[in-house]
Design a protein around this motif. Structure first.
Motif: not given
Length: 532
Positions: A462-475
Protein backbone atom coordinates in the motif's frame (compact mmCIF):
# COMPACT_ATOMS: atom_id res chain seq x y z
CA UNK A 1 -25.35 -16.19 -10.19
CA UNK A 2 -25.28 -18.03 -13.48
CA UNK A 3 -26.47 -21.53 -12.65
CA UNK A 4 -25.85 -24.39 -15.08
CA UNK A 5 -29.13 -26.01 -16.08
CA UNK A 6 -28.45 -28.93 -18.30
CA UNK A 7 -29.72 -32.48 -18.53
CA UNK A 8 -27.25 -34.84 -16.93
CA UNK A 9 -27.52 -37.04 -20.03
CA UNK A 10 -25.89 -34.45 -22.21
CA UNK A 11 -23.16 -33.00 -20.07
CA UNK A 12 -20.60 -30.87 -21.84
CA UNK A 13 -17.87 -28.67 -20.49
CA UNK A 14 -18.78 -27.62 -16.95
CA UNK A 15 -19.98 -24.12 -16.24
CA UNK A 16 -19.25 -23.20 -12.67
CA UNK A 17 -21.46 -21.44 -10.23
CA UNK A 18 -20.08 -17.99 -10.15
CA UNK A 19 -18.96 -16.86 -7.85
CA UNK A 20 -19.43 -21.50 -8.52
CA UNK A 21 -17.81 -16.96 -9.97
CA UNK A 22 -17.06 -17.93 -12.54
CA UNK A 23 -16.04 -20.25 -10.61
CA UNK A 24 -18.76 -22.36 -7.84
CA UNK A 25 -15.33 -20.25 -7.24
CA UNK A 26 -11.95 -21.34 -6.75
CA UNK A 27 -10.88 -23.12 -4.13
CA UNK A 28 -10.63 -23.58 -0.48
CA UNK A 29 -9.55 -26.83 2.54
CA UNK A 30 -7.70 -27.44 5.69
CA UNK A 31 -6.68 -30.12 8.07
CA UNK A 32 -9.05 -31.22 10.76
CA UNK A 33 -8.26 -29.89 14.21
CA UNK A 34 -9.53 -31.21 17.51
CA UNK A 35 -12.12 -29.20 19.39
CA UNK A 36 -14.66 -29.84 22.15
CA UNK A 37 -17.52 -32.14 21.23
CA UNK A 38 -20.61 -30.36 20.02
CA UNK A 39 -18.78 -27.30 18.74
CA UNK A 40 -19.91 -26.33 15.23
CA UNK A 41 -16.92 -26.09 12.94
CA UNK A 42 -18.86 -23.89 10.54
CA UNK A 43 -19.26 -21.15 13.14
CA UNK A 44 -16.06 -19.58 11.80
CA UNK A 45 -18.03 -18.34 8.81
CA UNK A 46 -21.51 -17.98 10.25
CA UNK A 47 -21.66 -14.77 12.27
CA UNK A 48 -21.71 -11.96 9.75
CA UNK A 49 -23.94 -8.87 10.02
CA UNK A 50 -26.47 -8.35 7.28
CA UNK A 51 -26.13 -11.86 5.83
CA UNK A 52 -29.45 -13.67 5.83
CA UNK A 53 -28.08 -17.01 4.64
CA UNK A 54 -25.14 -18.44 6.52
CA UNK A 55 -23.01 -21.34 5.27
CA UNK A 56 -22.91 -22.36 8.90
CA UNK A 57 -26.63 -23.07 8.81
CA UNK A 58 -25.95 -25.75 6.24
CA UNK A 59 -22.62 -27.23 7.22
CA UNK A 60 -23.54 -28.63 10.59
CA UNK A 61 -22.07 -32.12 10.51
CA UNK A 62 -18.90 -32.90 12.44
CA UNK A 63 -16.82 -32.98 9.26
CA UNK A 64 -18.66 -30.21 7.43
CA UNK A 65 -15.84 -27.71 7.75
CA UNK A 66 -13.79 -29.91 5.44
CA UNK A 67 -16.07 -28.92 2.57
CA UNK A 68 -15.60 -25.17 2.92
CA UNK A 69 -13.59 -23.94 -0.08
CA UNK A 70 -11.88 -21.07 1.75
CA UNK A 71 -9.40 -23.36 3.48
CA UNK A 72 -7.60 -23.98 0.19
CA UNK A 73 -6.23 -20.47 0.36
CA UNK A 74 -4.38 -21.16 3.59
CA UNK A 75 -0.66 -21.29 3.06
CA UNK A 76 0.16 -24.84 3.94
CA UNK A 77 2.93 -27.25 3.27
CA UNK A 78 0.92 -28.64 0.38
CA UNK A 79 1.71 -25.61 -1.75
CA UNK A 80 5.39 -26.40 -1.38
CA UNK A 81 5.13 -29.99 -2.61
CA UNK A 82 7.13 -30.88 -5.66
CA UNK A 83 5.57 -32.60 -8.64
CA UNK A 84 6.89 -35.85 -7.15
CA UNK A 85 6.63 -35.17 -3.41
CA UNK A 86 7.79 -38.65 -2.48
CA UNK A 87 11.09 -38.51 -4.39
CA UNK A 88 14.22 -36.45 -4.13
CA UNK A 89 14.65 -33.70 -6.66
CA UNK A 90 16.78 -34.68 -9.61
CA UNK A 91 16.78 -38.43 -8.98
CA UNK A 92 15.54 -39.67 -12.34
CA UNK A 93 15.86 -43.36 -11.53
CA UNK A 94 13.63 -43.07 -8.44
CA UNK A 95 11.06 -41.21 -10.53
CA UNK A 96 11.01 -43.98 -13.13
CA UNK A 97 10.52 -46.52 -10.37
CA UNK A 98 7.58 -44.56 -9.01
CA UNK A 99 6.01 -44.45 -12.47
CA UNK A 100 6.45 -48.18 -12.77
CA UNK A 101 4.97 -48.79 -9.31
CA UNK A 102 2.01 -46.57 -10.14
CA UNK A 103 1.28 -48.34 -13.41
CA UNK A 104 1.66 -51.78 -11.81
CA UNK A 105 -0.71 -50.83 -9.00
CA UNK A 106 -3.29 -49.53 -11.49
CA UNK A 107 -3.16 -52.83 -13.34
CA UNK A 108 -4.42 -54.58 -10.19
CA UNK A 109 -7.50 -52.37 -9.76
CA UNK A 110 -10.83 -54.18 -10.14
CA UNK A 111 -13.77 -52.07 -11.36
CA UNK A 112 -17.30 -53.28 -10.61
CA UNK A 113 -19.60 -53.30 -13.64
CA UNK A 114 -22.50 -50.87 -13.17
CA UNK A 115 -24.82 -53.16 -15.14
CA UNK A 116 -25.16 -55.43 -12.12
CA UNK A 117 -27.92 -53.23 -10.68
CA UNK A 118 -31.44 -54.55 -11.21
CA UNK A 119 -32.77 -51.29 -12.62
CA UNK A 120 -29.86 -50.81 -15.05
CA UNK A 121 -31.73 -52.08 -18.13
CA UNK A 122 -34.72 -49.74 -17.54
CA UNK A 123 -32.90 -46.39 -17.57
CA UNK A 124 -33.32 -45.88 -21.33
CA UNK A 125 -36.87 -47.12 -21.91
CA UNK A 126 -40.19 -45.26 -21.75
CA UNK A 127 -43.03 -45.95 -19.35
CA UNK A 128 -45.05 -47.54 -22.13
CA UNK A 129 -42.17 -49.84 -23.03
CA UNK A 130 -41.72 -50.78 -19.38
CA UNK A 131 -45.39 -51.63 -18.92
CA UNK A 132 -45.31 -53.70 -22.08
CA UNK A 133 -42.16 -55.52 -20.96
CA UNK A 134 -43.85 -56.39 -17.66
CA UNK A 135 -46.73 -57.92 -19.64
CA UNK A 136 -49.37 -55.88 -17.85
CA UNK A 137 -52.38 -54.28 -19.45
CA UNK A 138 -52.16 -50.60 -20.30
CA UNK A 139 -54.60 -48.27 -18.58
CA UNK A 140 -57.95 -47.82 -20.32
CA UNK A 141 -59.03 -44.61 -22.07
CA UNK A 142 -60.58 -43.10 -18.92
CA UNK A 143 -57.23 -43.32 -17.12
CA UNK A 144 -55.15 -41.54 -19.76
CA UNK A 145 -54.34 -38.66 -17.35
CA UNK A 146 -53.14 -41.15 -14.76
CA UNK A 147 -50.92 -42.76 -17.38
CA UNK A 148 -49.40 -39.39 -18.28
CA UNK A 149 -48.68 -38.69 -14.63
CA UNK A 150 -47.07 -42.09 -14.21
CA UNK A 151 -44.95 -41.42 -17.30
CA UNK A 152 -43.77 -38.15 -15.75
CA UNK A 153 -42.89 -39.92 -12.51
CA UNK A 154 -41.11 -42.59 -14.55
CA UNK A 155 -39.03 -39.84 -16.21
CA UNK A 156 -37.85 -38.75 -12.77
CA UNK A 157 -36.82 -42.34 -12.08
CA UNK A 158 -35.01 -42.96 -15.39
CA UNK A 159 -33.14 -39.65 -15.26
CA UNK A 160 -32.07 -40.51 -11.70
CA UNK A 161 -30.85 -43.86 -13.03
CA UNK A 162 -28.69 -42.07 -15.58
CA UNK A 163 -27.42 -39.66 -12.95
CA UNK A 164 -26.53 -42.45 -10.53
CA UNK A 165 -25.16 -45.07 -12.94
CA UNK A 166 -23.35 -42.85 -15.45
CA UNK A 167 -22.06 -40.14 -13.12
CA UNK A 168 -22.17 -40.74 -9.36
CA UNK A 169 -21.25 -44.40 -9.53
CA UNK A 170 -18.55 -43.82 -12.13
CA UNK A 171 -17.02 -41.10 -9.94
CA UNK A 172 -17.05 -43.39 -6.93
CA UNK A 173 -16.10 -46.77 -8.40
CA UNK A 174 -13.57 -45.64 -11.00
CA UNK A 175 -12.05 -42.42 -9.71
CA UNK A 176 -12.49 -42.39 -5.93
CA UNK A 177 -12.01 -46.09 -5.21
CA UNK A 178 -9.03 -46.29 -7.56
CA UNK A 179 -7.38 -43.40 -5.74
CA UNK A 180 -8.11 -45.10 -2.42
CA UNK A 181 -6.47 -48.27 -3.76
CA UNK A 182 -3.36 -46.34 -4.80
CA UNK A 183 -3.12 -44.62 -1.44
CA UNK A 184 -3.45 -47.93 0.38
CA UNK A 185 -0.33 -48.91 -1.57
CA UNK A 186 1.44 -45.68 -0.50
CA UNK A 187 0.99 -43.88 -3.83
CA UNK A 188 -0.49 -40.38 -4.32
CA UNK A 189 -0.69 -40.07 -0.55
CA UNK A 190 -0.70 -36.28 -0.67
CA UNK A 191 -3.87 -36.10 -2.81
CA UNK A 192 -6.81 -35.08 -0.62
CA UNK A 193 -9.79 -37.32 -1.39
CA UNK A 194 -12.29 -35.19 0.51
CA UNK A 195 -11.08 -32.02 -1.14
CA UNK A 196 -11.52 -33.55 -4.59
CA UNK A 197 -14.75 -35.55 -4.15
CA UNK A 198 -16.37 -33.86 -1.13
CA UNK A 199 -19.38 -35.89 0.10
CA UNK A 200 -19.70 -38.02 -3.04
CA UNK A 201 -20.34 -41.21 -1.10
CA UNK A 202 -23.32 -39.63 0.67
CA UNK A 203 -24.75 -38.54 -2.69
CA UNK A 204 -24.41 -42.12 -3.91
CA UNK A 205 -26.24 -43.53 -0.89
CA UNK A 206 -29.17 -41.11 -1.20
CA UNK A 207 -29.60 -41.66 -4.93
CA UNK A 208 -29.31 -45.46 -4.67
CA UNK A 209 -31.82 -45.57 -1.81
CA UNK A 210 -34.34 -43.61 -3.88
CA UNK A 211 -33.88 -45.84 -6.93
CA UNK A 212 -34.30 -49.05 -4.95
CA UNK A 213 -37.36 -47.79 -3.08
CA UNK A 214 -38.95 -46.38 -6.21
CA UNK A 215 -38.29 -49.52 -8.24
CA UNK A 216 -39.92 -51.65 -5.57
CA UNK A 217 -42.97 -49.35 -5.67
CA UNK A 218 -43.15 -49.67 -9.46
CA UNK A 219 -42.94 -53.45 -9.33
CA UNK A 220 -45.70 -53.49 -6.72
CA UNK A 221 -47.78 -51.27 -9.02
CA UNK A 222 -47.32 -53.60 -12.00
CA UNK A 223 -48.58 -56.52 -9.90
CA UNK A 224 -51.73 -54.50 -9.13
CA UNK A 225 -52.43 -52.88 -12.47
CA UNK A 226 -55.90 -51.71 -11.49
CA UNK A 227 -54.67 -49.47 -8.66
CA UNK A 228 -52.84 -46.15 -9.14
CA UNK A 229 -49.13 -46.08 -8.44
CA UNK A 230 -48.31 -44.90 -4.91
CA UNK A 231 -45.27 -42.69 -5.42
CA UNK A 232 -46.01 -39.96 -2.85
CA UNK A 233 -44.29 -41.73 0.05
CA UNK A 234 -41.18 -42.35 -2.07
CA UNK A 235 -40.95 -38.73 -3.21
CA UNK A 236 -41.61 -37.45 0.31
CA UNK A 237 -38.76 -39.50 1.74
CA UNK A 238 -36.42 -38.48 -1.08
CA UNK A 239 -37.06 -34.74 -1.32
CA UNK A 240 -37.89 -34.02 2.33
CA UNK A 241 -34.83 -35.89 3.54
CA UNK A 242 -31.18 -34.92 3.13
CA UNK A 243 -31.24 -34.61 -0.65
CA UNK A 244 -31.01 -30.80 -0.85
CA UNK A 245 -28.59 -30.39 2.03
CA UNK A 246 -26.25 -33.06 0.66
CA UNK A 247 -26.23 -31.46 -2.78
CA UNK A 248 -25.61 -28.04 -1.25
CA UNK A 249 -22.52 -29.32 0.56
CA UNK A 250 -21.22 -30.82 -2.67
CA UNK A 251 -21.94 -27.67 -4.68
CA UNK A 252 -20.19 -25.45 -2.15
CA UNK A 253 -17.08 -27.59 -2.59
CA UNK A 254 -17.35 -27.82 -6.40
CA UNK A 255 -15.29 -24.77 -7.35
CA UNK A 256 -12.59 -25.77 -4.90
CA UNK A 257 -12.53 -29.30 -6.31
CA UNK A 258 -12.22 -28.16 -9.93
CA UNK A 259 -9.44 -25.72 -9.12
CA UNK A 260 -7.65 -28.35 -7.04
CA UNK A 261 -7.97 -30.77 -9.94
CA UNK A 262 -6.43 -28.26 -12.35
CA UNK A 263 -3.41 -27.95 -10.06
CA UNK A 264 -3.09 -31.73 -9.72
CA UNK A 265 -3.17 -32.18 -13.50
CA UNK A 266 0.28 -30.60 -13.71
CA UNK A 267 1.77 -33.52 -11.79
CA UNK A 268 2.96 -36.44 -13.84
CA UNK A 269 1.97 -39.09 -11.29
CA UNK A 270 -1.59 -37.78 -10.97
CA UNK A 271 -1.80 -37.47 -14.76
CA UNK A 272 -1.07 -41.20 -15.12
CA UNK A 273 -3.85 -42.03 -12.66
CA UNK A 274 -6.30 -39.63 -14.32
CA UNK A 275 -5.64 -40.93 -17.83
CA UNK A 276 -6.08 -44.52 -16.68
CA UNK A 277 -9.46 -43.72 -15.09
CA UNK A 278 -10.80 -41.66 -17.99
CA UNK A 279 -9.97 -44.42 -20.47
CA UNK A 280 -12.36 -46.81 -18.72
CA UNK A 281 -15.31 -47.61 -21.01
CA UNK A 282 -17.82 -46.80 -18.25
CA UNK A 283 -16.72 -43.14 -18.41
CA UNK A 284 -18.16 -42.99 -21.95
CA UNK A 285 -15.47 -40.49 -22.97
CA UNK A 286 -16.43 -38.08 -20.22
CA UNK A 287 -13.55 -36.41 -18.38
CA UNK A 288 -13.39 -36.00 -14.62
CA UNK A 289 -14.35 -32.31 -14.81
CA UNK A 290 -17.51 -33.21 -16.76
CA UNK A 291 -18.42 -35.86 -14.19
CA UNK A 292 -17.79 -33.63 -11.19
CA UNK A 293 -20.35 -31.07 -12.38
CA UNK A 294 -23.18 -33.64 -12.64
CA UNK A 295 -24.62 -33.07 -9.11
CA UNK A 296 -24.94 -29.33 -9.84
CA UNK A 297 -26.89 -30.03 -13.02
CA UNK A 298 -29.03 -32.60 -11.27
CA UNK A 299 -30.05 -30.29 -8.44
CA UNK A 300 -31.13 -27.65 -10.96
CA UNK A 301 -33.11 -30.25 -12.94
CA UNK A 302 -35.26 -31.52 -10.03
CA UNK A 303 -37.75 -28.58 -10.08
CA UNK A 304 -38.37 -29.16 -13.81
CA UNK A 305 -39.12 -32.85 -13.27
CA UNK A 306 -41.41 -32.12 -10.31
CA UNK A 307 -43.23 -29.45 -12.28
CA UNK A 308 -43.81 -31.98 -15.06
CA UNK A 309 -45.45 -34.34 -12.55
CA UNK A 310 -47.50 -31.50 -11.07
CA UNK A 311 -48.94 -30.52 -14.46
CA UNK A 312 -50.14 -34.08 -15.07
CA UNK A 313 -51.69 -34.62 -11.65
CA UNK A 314 -55.46 -34.25 -11.32
CA UNK A 315 -55.96 -34.66 -7.57
CA UNK A 316 -55.71 -31.29 -5.76
CA UNK A 317 -54.16 -32.77 -2.64
CA UNK A 318 -51.57 -34.49 -4.74
CA UNK A 319 -50.86 -31.32 -6.70
CA UNK A 320 -50.35 -29.36 -3.47
CA UNK A 321 -47.94 -32.03 -2.24
CA UNK A 322 -45.87 -31.96 -5.45
CA UNK A 323 -45.86 -28.15 -5.39
CA UNK A 324 -44.51 -28.15 -1.82
CA UNK A 325 -41.64 -30.44 -2.87
CA UNK A 326 -40.86 -28.21 -5.84
CA UNK A 327 -40.78 -25.10 -3.64
CA UNK A 328 -38.48 -26.84 -1.17
CA UNK A 329 -35.92 -27.63 -3.89
CA UNK A 330 -36.19 -24.14 -5.40
CA UNK A 331 -35.60 -22.57 -1.98
CA UNK A 332 -32.56 -24.79 -1.55
CA UNK A 333 -31.20 -23.54 -4.88
CA UNK A 334 -31.78 -19.91 -3.90
CA UNK A 335 -30.05 -20.47 -0.57
CA UNK A 336 -27.17 -22.11 -2.40
CA UNK A 337 -26.77 -19.06 -4.64
CA UNK A 338 -26.43 -16.84 -1.58
CA UNK A 339 -23.90 -19.17 0.02
CA UNK A 340 -21.85 -19.44 -3.15
CA UNK A 341 -21.74 -15.67 -3.58
CA UNK A 342 -20.71 -15.27 0.04
CA UNK A 343 -17.98 -17.90 -0.24
CA UNK A 344 -16.72 -16.39 -3.48
CA UNK A 345 -16.29 -13.03 -1.75
CA UNK A 346 -14.82 -14.70 1.34
CA UNK A 347 -12.14 -16.61 -0.57
CA UNK A 348 -11.31 -13.57 -2.69
CA UNK A 349 -10.68 -11.38 0.36
CA UNK A 350 -8.75 -14.08 2.15
CA UNK A 351 -6.39 -14.21 -0.82
CA UNK A 352 -6.12 -10.41 -0.95
CA UNK A 353 -5.20 -10.33 2.74
CA UNK A 354 -2.20 -12.52 1.89
CA UNK A 355 -1.15 -10.35 -1.06
CA UNK A 356 -1.80 -6.77 0.08
CA UNK A 357 0.83 -5.53 2.54
CA UNK A 358 0.18 -2.43 4.67
CA UNK A 359 3.49 -1.03 5.94
CA UNK A 360 3.65 0.73 9.26
CA UNK A 361 3.47 4.52 9.25
CA UNK A 362 7.18 4.90 10.13
CA UNK A 363 8.07 2.69 7.15
CA UNK A 364 5.86 4.69 4.78
CA UNK A 365 7.15 8.08 5.80
CA UNK A 366 10.57 8.66 7.33
CA UNK A 367 9.34 11.89 8.97
CA UNK A 368 7.61 9.83 11.65
CA UNK A 369 10.05 8.63 14.30
CA UNK A 370 8.98 5.91 16.70
CA UNK A 371 11.40 4.34 19.23
CA UNK A 372 11.79 0.60 18.96
CA UNK A 373 10.31 0.18 22.44
CA UNK A 374 7.00 1.67 21.27
CA UNK A 375 6.69 0.04 17.86
CA UNK A 376 5.23 -3.21 19.18
CA UNK A 377 2.49 -1.34 21.02
CA UNK A 378 1.58 0.57 17.87
CA UNK A 379 1.59 -2.63 15.82
CA UNK A 380 -0.88 -4.24 18.22
CA UNK A 381 -3.19 -1.22 18.03
CA UNK A 382 -3.13 -1.22 14.21
CA UNK A 383 -3.14 -4.97 13.65
CA UNK A 384 -6.70 -5.12 12.29
CA UNK A 385 -6.58 -5.78 8.57
CA UNK A 386 -8.32 -3.16 6.44
CA UNK A 387 -9.91 -5.96 4.42
CA UNK A 388 -11.36 -7.80 7.42
CA UNK A 389 -14.93 -6.55 6.97
CA UNK A 390 -16.98 -9.22 5.21
CA UNK A 391 -19.50 -6.61 4.03
CA UNK A 392 -16.87 -5.12 1.74
CA UNK A 393 -17.01 -5.84 -1.99
CA UNK A 394 -14.29 -5.60 -4.63
CA UNK A 395 -15.78 -3.70 -7.55
CA UNK A 396 -12.84 -3.24 -9.93
CA UNK A 397 -9.08 -3.81 -9.98
CA UNK A 398 -6.20 -3.62 -12.37
CA UNK A 399 -2.74 -2.36 -13.26
CA UNK A 400 -2.03 1.32 -13.96
CA UNK A 401 1.03 3.59 -14.12
CA UNK A 402 1.68 6.24 -11.46
CA UNK A 403 3.65 9.36 -12.36
CA UNK A 404 6.12 10.41 -9.69
CA UNK A 405 8.45 13.42 -9.83
CA UNK A 406 11.27 11.65 -11.65
CA UNK A 407 9.85 8.33 -12.80
CA UNK A 408 6.88 6.20 -13.69
CA UNK A 409 6.07 3.20 -11.51
CA UNK A 410 3.67 0.29 -11.94
CA UNK A 411 0.81 0.30 -9.46
CA UNK A 412 -2.18 -1.95 -8.88
CA UNK A 413 -5.48 -0.38 -7.85
CA UNK A 414 -8.27 -2.03 -5.89
CA UNK A 415 -11.63 -0.27 -5.96
CA UNK A 416 -13.88 -1.43 -3.12
CA UNK A 417 -17.41 -0.31 -2.35
CA UNK A 418 -16.17 2.06 0.35
CA UNK A 419 -12.59 3.06 -0.51
CA UNK A 420 -9.86 3.01 -3.16
CA UNK A 421 -6.53 1.35 -2.47
CA UNK A 422 -3.40 2.22 -4.47
CA UNK A 423 -0.60 -0.31 -4.14
CA UNK A 424 2.90 -0.63 -5.49
CA UNK A 425 3.74 -3.87 -7.28
CA UNK A 426 6.62 -5.74 -5.67
CA UNK A 427 8.07 -8.95 -7.05
CA UNK A 428 9.86 -11.23 -4.60
CA UNK A 429 13.08 -12.87 -5.61
CA UNK A 430 12.01 -15.89 -3.62
CA UNK A 431 8.79 -17.09 -5.17
CA UNK A 432 5.70 -17.14 -3.00
CA UNK A 433 4.58 -20.64 -1.98
CA UNK A 434 7.84 -22.47 -2.57
CA UNK A 435 9.84 -23.45 -5.60
CA UNK A 436 6.87 -24.75 -7.60
CA UNK A 437 4.44 -21.82 -7.66
CA UNK A 438 2.38 -23.42 -10.43
CA UNK A 439 0.77 -25.59 -7.74
CA UNK A 440 0.08 -22.70 -5.37
CA UNK A 441 -3.63 -22.27 -4.55
CA UNK A 442 -4.89 -18.99 -6.00
CA UNK A 443 -8.48 -17.78 -5.82
CA UNK A 444 -9.97 -18.35 -9.31
CA UNK A 445 -12.45 -15.47 -8.99
CA UNK A 446 -9.57 -12.97 -9.12
CA UNK A 447 -8.60 -11.61 -12.54
CA UNK A 448 -6.17 -13.76 -14.57
CA UNK A 449 -3.63 -10.94 -14.40
CA UNK A 450 -3.66 -10.89 -10.60
CA UNK A 451 -3.62 -14.69 -10.41
CA UNK A 452 -0.51 -14.79 -12.59
CA UNK A 453 1.09 -12.00 -10.56
CA UNK A 454 0.49 -13.90 -7.29
CA UNK A 455 1.94 -17.13 -8.70
CA UNK A 456 5.04 -15.23 -9.73
CA UNK A 457 5.58 -14.26 -6.11
CA UNK A 458 4.16 -10.75 -6.31
CA UNK A 459 2.99 -8.60 -3.42
CA UNK A 460 1.07 -5.33 -3.38
CA UNK A 461 2.43 -2.76 -0.92
CA UNK A 462 0.00 0.00 0.00
CA UNK A 463 1.45 3.35 -1.09
CA UNK A 464 -0.72 5.57 1.06
CA UNK A 465 -3.69 5.27 3.33
CA UNK A 466 -6.97 4.02 1.80
CA UNK A 467 -8.95 6.79 0.09
CA UNK A 468 -12.59 6.80 1.31
CA UNK A 469 -15.01 7.29 -1.56
CA UNK A 470 -16.59 10.28 0.15
CA UNK A 471 -13.13 11.92 0.36
CA UNK A 472 -12.11 11.16 -3.21
CA UNK A 473 -12.09 13.68 -6.05
CA UNK A 474 -11.73 12.35 -9.59
CA UNK A 475 -10.55 14.58 -12.41
CA UNK A 476 -9.94 13.98 -16.07
CA UNK A 477 -6.55 15.14 -17.39
CA UNK A 478 -6.32 16.70 -20.83
CA UNK A 479 -3.35 15.34 -22.82
CA UNK A 480 -2.01 18.86 -23.35
CA UNK A 481 -1.37 19.22 -19.62
CA UNK A 482 0.94 16.21 -19.36
CA UNK A 483 2.84 16.43 -22.64
CA UNK A 484 6.09 17.04 -20.81
CA UNK A 485 5.76 13.62 -19.14
CA UNK A 486 4.69 11.92 -22.37
CA UNK A 487 1.62 10.67 -20.53
CA UNK A 488 -1.48 9.49 -22.32
CA UNK A 489 -4.88 8.33 -21.05
CA UNK A 490 -4.25 10.07 -17.72
CA UNK A 491 -6.58 10.98 -14.88
CA UNK A 492 -6.12 12.47 -11.43
CA UNK A 493 -7.21 11.15 -8.04
CA UNK A 494 -7.23 13.59 -5.14
CA UNK A 495 -7.59 12.66 -1.47
CA UNK A 496 -9.13 15.28 0.81
CA UNK A 497 -9.55 15.15 4.56
CA UNK A 498 -12.76 16.17 6.32
CA UNK A 499 -11.58 19.78 6.36
CA UNK A 500 -11.43 19.70 2.55
CA UNK A 501 -7.66 19.90 2.53
CA UNK A 502 -5.81 17.92 -0.12
CA UNK A 503 -3.60 15.32 1.59
CA UNK A 504 -2.51 13.33 -1.48
CA UNK A 505 -2.62 13.49 -5.28
CA UNK A 506 -2.08 10.62 -7.70
CA UNK A 507 -1.56 11.12 -11.43
CA UNK A 508 -2.42 7.82 -13.09
CA UNK A 509 -2.10 6.56 -16.63
CA UNK A 510 -4.08 3.73 -18.21
CA UNK A 511 -2.84 1.60 -21.08
CA UNK A 512 -5.67 2.66 -23.40
CA UNK A 513 -8.33 5.34 -23.59
CA UNK A 514 -10.97 2.64 -23.13
CA UNK A 515 -9.30 1.41 -19.94
CA UNK A 516 -9.16 5.00 -18.65
CA UNK A 517 -12.88 5.54 -19.30
CA UNK A 518 -13.68 2.24 -17.61
CA UNK A 519 -11.74 3.19 -14.50
CA UNK A 520 -13.31 6.64 -14.29
CA UNK A 521 -16.79 5.21 -14.82
CA UNK A 522 -16.29 2.52 -12.15
CA UNK A 523 -14.99 5.06 -9.62
CA UNK A 524 -17.82 7.53 -10.32
CA UNK A 525 -20.44 4.79 -9.96
CA UNK A 526 -18.90 3.56 -6.71
CA UNK A 527 -18.80 7.11 -5.32
CA UNK A 528 -22.44 7.66 -6.27
CA UNK A 529 -23.58 4.40 -4.66
CA UNK A 530 -21.55 5.07 -1.52
CA UNK A 531 -23.16 8.46 -0.98
CA UNK A 532 -26.68 7.08 -1.28
Amino acid sequence: MAVPVRDSKTLGEPRVLPCLGESLVPALHHRRVSRPAGHRRSSVVASLPGLKVFPGDLLVSDSAMDYLPHAALLLSAESKQSRWPFTKSGVGKDKQNQVSDLENCLSTVKIIDCSTYEFFCFKSISWHEFIKAQQTEQKDHDSRFEVKKEAAVWELFTSECTYFLDHLLVLKMIFMNTLKHLQSNKLLLDVDLRRLFANLEELNKISLSFLKTFFEAVKEHTRKSNSPMDFSSVLRKFFQGNLCQTHQIYCLNYTSAVFYLENLRQREDFGIYLKWCEQNKQCKRLHLTELLVAPLHRLMHYPLLLNNIWKRSTDETEKDFIQSLKKKVEKSIRDLEGKVKWLDNFQKFRQLQEVIICPQVWDRDKRFFVPESLKQTLRENSSKNILSSMNRLLLHEGRLTLAESTRLIDVYLFLFNDFLLITKIKRNRKKYGGSDTSLMPVCPSLTPELQSFIREGGLCTVLDQPIPLDRLILKNVDPIHVTVFSLQNAFLIQHENRYHQCTAVFLLQAQTETAKKTWMSQIETAMSNYSM
